[in-house]
Design an enzyme around this catalytic site. Structure first.
Site, PDB file in Angstrom:
ATOM      1  N   HIS A 138     -53.462  16.504  -8.315  1.00 34.30           N
ATOM      2  CA  HIS A 138     -53.380  14.893  -8.439  1.00 34.30           C
ATOM      3  C   HIS A 138     -54.234  14.100  -8.825  1.00 34.30           C
ATOM      4  CE1 HIS A 138     -48.885  16.386  -8.132  1.00 34.30           C
ATOM      5  NE2 HIS A 138     -48.546  15.349  -7.807  1.00 34.30           N
ATOM      6  N   GLU A 172     -10.179   1.705   3.351  1.00 27.48           N
ATOM      7  CA  GLU A 172     -10.786   1.389   1.632  1.00 27.48           C
ATOM      8  C   GLU A 172     -10.050  -0.027   1.869  1.00 27.48           C
ATOM      9  OE1 GLU A 172      -7.526   2.390  -1.095  1.00 27.48           O
ATOM     10  OE2 GLU A 172      -8.278   2.030  -2.964  1.00 27.48           O
ATOM     11  N   HIS A 173      -9.351  -0.472   2.367  1.00 32.46           N
ATOM     12  CA  HIS A 173      -8.731  -2.054   1.971  1.00 32.46           C
ATOM     13  C   HIS A 173      -8.450  -2.700   3.501  1.00 32.46           C
ATOM     14  CE1 HIS A 173      -6.765  -0.119  -1.355  1.00 32.46           C
ATOM     15  NE2 HIS A 173      -7.652  -1.381  -2.338  1.00 32.46           N
ATOM     16  N   ASP A 206      -5.944  -6.917  -6.255  1.00 31.41           N
ATOM     17  CA  ASP A 206      -5.901  -5.496  -6.935  1.00 31.41           C
ATOM     18  C   ASP A 206      -5.939  -5.978  -8.340  1.00 31.41           C
ATOM     19  OD1 ASP A 206      -5.906  -4.011  -4.487  1.00 31.41           O
ATOM     20  OD2 ASP A 206      -3.389  -4.067  -4.675  1.00 31.41           O
ATOM     21  N   GLN A 221       0.439  -1.652   0.452  1.00 28.54           N
ATOM     22  CA  GLN A 221       0.072   0.284   0.077  1.00 28.54           C
ATOM     23  C   GLN A 221       0.678   1.363  -0.197  1.00 28.54           C
ATOM     24  OE1 GLN A 221      -3.010  -0.548  -0.763  1.00 28.54           O
ATOM     25  NE2 GLN A 221      -3.595   1.776  -0.667  1.00 28.54           N
ATOM     26  N   HIS A 267       2.169   2.975  -3.044  1.00 28.40           N
ATOM     27  CA  HIS A 267       1.510   4.016  -4.038  1.00 28.40           C
ATOM     28  C   HIS A 267       1.608   5.059  -4.469  1.00 28.40           C
ATOM     29  CE1 HIS A 267      -1.356   1.398  -6.108  1.00 28.40           C
ATOM     30  NE2 HIS A 267      -1.941   0.490  -5.049  1.00 28.40           N
TER      31      HIS A 267
END
Lengths: 428, 428
Positions: free
Chosen positions: B415, B322-323, B356, B255, B258
């Site tokens: 209506h 996220e993960h 991934d 991670q 990145h």
């Protein structure tokens, strides 16, 4: 309604453009309201209630006593009708909760998704000229089915600090956890940022005027989720000679009475039909309490005559109406050709009012052409889906070498190494 | 990674805050790019390619010849690995297409939803330091399964006007309809507003740097749909003493490589485990080509020791990673307690790299705590659901009087009238 005859494809884009709103000034005003609520919290909310709703509140939260009193004020028959609507909406929205199977993509690699309710949701219900308790049902019911833990509701009060009893009743029977007397952009700010009284939520739902809509748009930039972008309500009716001009005129007027900036559109392969509907509109309009609003909306509206049904369907998909009524023979066949619309009403007896209130479908729908990319509110709107995977030793042994290759090709060697260390340990 | 010991609940919010980006200046710069593309179209795109990518393009669209050449350049084993990933991603994403039953809420009132592909979608694939062909698979495959008619892709080229062959190959095998050599905020503008060369789309997907992210945020205000708001990538690992420090360190580094603003978090009930992982990180870091990036990311990162697993799970749900990797005994049991995360990796052999690239799940996931209200990309992200209803004469006869009551209580008499005219006609 003005009549347009067989417009060329090149003219469609201009025809489908909804009336644009003034934006610059609005953004600035709403931004100020948001910032003030962020900074001063409850104090700002009390000030705005005084300023915008002429209400001198001593408490923002609706009390249990007020809710109990509301129930007393409603007639038994209205309560029964609300219950009928609730049951139908529940039936349709419960069916949207579907369990997905877990998938073994290859031996030893199991992948699945789990639906989890969004924990805290905020519902906004406008006040103003009509007490929209039906929207309380349309948002409160799927929030409950999804299982959202905290489901709060903001709605403006009148100058006597009262909320309409039907709104309180609908909130109570759908299990709203707390109700606040806050309206406008300030309500959106309170739910987005939280105050001492109002909890911060994860997602905000509900219709509103241009201030509310703009506020929802702006809090999105701070990472808040919202149901969908919004614009004035609209209906498009496609009618062939089998349609009933009286019904169609009534449907168009039902939409037109919403607000002066609503748009109604009639498509037909028959000029005679369009003329008959126009005549019926004039007759019915005279009897309506909200005729001035409807008349204004009709000025933004138009009818188009096309050579055939096929062109009507194509134009409708291009326009992407919030509501689409198919007042045509073989309506169910034509329904299959719909590729962009919020909600579709198939055949002469499927009036939009049914879906607005009680048939079971949701009435919170994409306007302004957003039906090209957005769905209406559903139980799924209150849920997020989390993916899971469980990989066995065999699974990583088989798949691992491919992952190593892929990671290396992306030049992400730490990604590769996360597999390599596992493969090595298995060789020991 | 710095160690935090048993933080009190009141300290959690500050801990879970992701590093904030400078915003003011960014918005202004991106707004200028969007406006220039809106005004000048292709001309602006050529100018920005020269300015930002140092590429003097003569054509924006990738040719068939370039795609064919790309396929030649890739090794057979990489192509085979890409095919393996494609097959698994297809298997998992096809299972997400579920047909809902039509529901007769009451006799004569039939309601249903139909899934319809979003017609035109635009995928953005970043260039930069790593050629993310895996993201082409993650977006192109569900777009194809959903049935989106036009699926375009924008990605920056290098200074020789070339796009990485693996990106072109992945685009070709997932059925992307056209590929453009456009990067950054200008790519988002081109897809949002359209130019002479690039078609305007309905929804934009894909990751990118802060310019791309901001551009996606801003085109939303013009009614464009986007996949989700974004921030730097992140992982949270929960480890008990049964975890493997070598594996965990590798996952954290995968991670961290990145980008410098990525965040990695380790939770454990054991200080010994945290110390062992920290030691492993130092060992593995030395061997990584992207160690400087990873080192920077580790400076934003932290480990927390809690008294027990229960607190670890609670903190993780609060953080909404996220993960999420569960390197614990009985991982599948703990997986059931997850209420906020993008994608969860259950057990010691389920490494994030698998998801991934190749296990089948999607890797386009909510960062920055957005997992509290957003799901990752799925086949559903490329679909909208339209509701339909067909009401028979009997249906409107039975339900109509309730609708009349409800509409009247909302003071919407047009209506009500849409029902009344139908009920009257049935009495004749």
């Amino acid at each position: 309604m003005k009549l347009i005859s067989q417009p060329k494809k090149t003219e469609w884009e201009a025809l489908c453009k909804r009336p644009a709103l003034q934006q610059e000034d609005l953004t600035k005003k709403v931004r100020q309201i948001l910032d003030r609520v962020k900074e001063l919290g409850d104090q700002a909310l009390y000030e705005y209630s005084s300023l915008f709703d002429n209400a001198e509140l001593t408490k923002l939260k609706v009390t249990k006593k007020e809710i109990a009193e509301a129930e007393q004020k409603l007639s038994e028959e209205l309560k029964r009708a609300i219950q009928v609507a609730k049951t139908n909406i529940e039936t349709f929205h419960k069916a949207q909760l579907m369990k997905e199977p877990a998938i073994e993509t290859i031996k030893g690699v199991l992948c699945w998704r789990r639906s989890v309710p969004i924990e805290k949701v905020g519902l906004y219900i406008p006040g103003g000229s009509a007490p929209l308790f039906s929207t309380v049902l349309m948002l409160g019911i799927p929030a409950g089915i999804a299982g959202c833990k905290e489901r709060i509701l903001c709605t403006p009060c009148d100058k006597n600090s009262k909320v309409h009893p039907a709104i309180l009743y609908a909130a109570q029977i759908t299990g709203i956890t707390s109700i606040y007397k806050i309206g406008g952009a300030q309500a959106i700010a309170a739910m987005a940022y939280g105050t001492a009284t109002v909890p911060k939520v994860n997602k905000i739902f509900g219709p509103g005027n241009q201030y509310v809509t703009k506020a929802k748009e702006l809090v999105q930039l701070d990472g808040l989720a919202i149901d969908m972008p919004a614009g004035p309500s609209e209906v498009l009716v496609i009618a062939d000679p089998s349609g009933n001009p009286e019904f169609i005129a009534a449907d168009l007027l039902a939409q037109a009475e919403h607000s002066a900036d609503s748009q109604v559109v009639l498509l037909s392969d028959s000029v005679t039909m369009i003329e008959a509907v126009n005549a019926e509109i004039q007759t019915q309009l005279a009897a309506l309490p909200r005729k001035q609003i409807a008349q204004k909306a009709l000025e933004n509206s138009f009818a188009v005559v096309f050579k055939n049904m096929d062109s009507c369907m194509k134009f409708s998909n291009y326009y992407a109406p919030e509501h689409l009524i198919l007042a045509v023979k073989n309506a169910k066949q034509y329904a299959k050709q719909v590729t962009s619309a919020g909600s579709v009403f198939v055949g002469n007896y499927s009036c939009e009012s049914a879906g607005d209130y009680a048939s079971g479908t949701n009435h919170t729908l994409p306007t302004n052409g957003f039906a090209k990319s957005f769905s209406g509110v559903s139980t799924e709107s209150f849920i997020k889906k989390i993916t899971f995977q469980e990989i066995t030793k065999k699974g990583i042994k088989d798949l691992g070498p491919d992952i190593e290759l892929l990671a290396e090709a992306e030049q992400l060697f730490a990604h590769k190494n996360a597999v390599t260390v596992r493969l090595k340990s298995l060789k020991k």
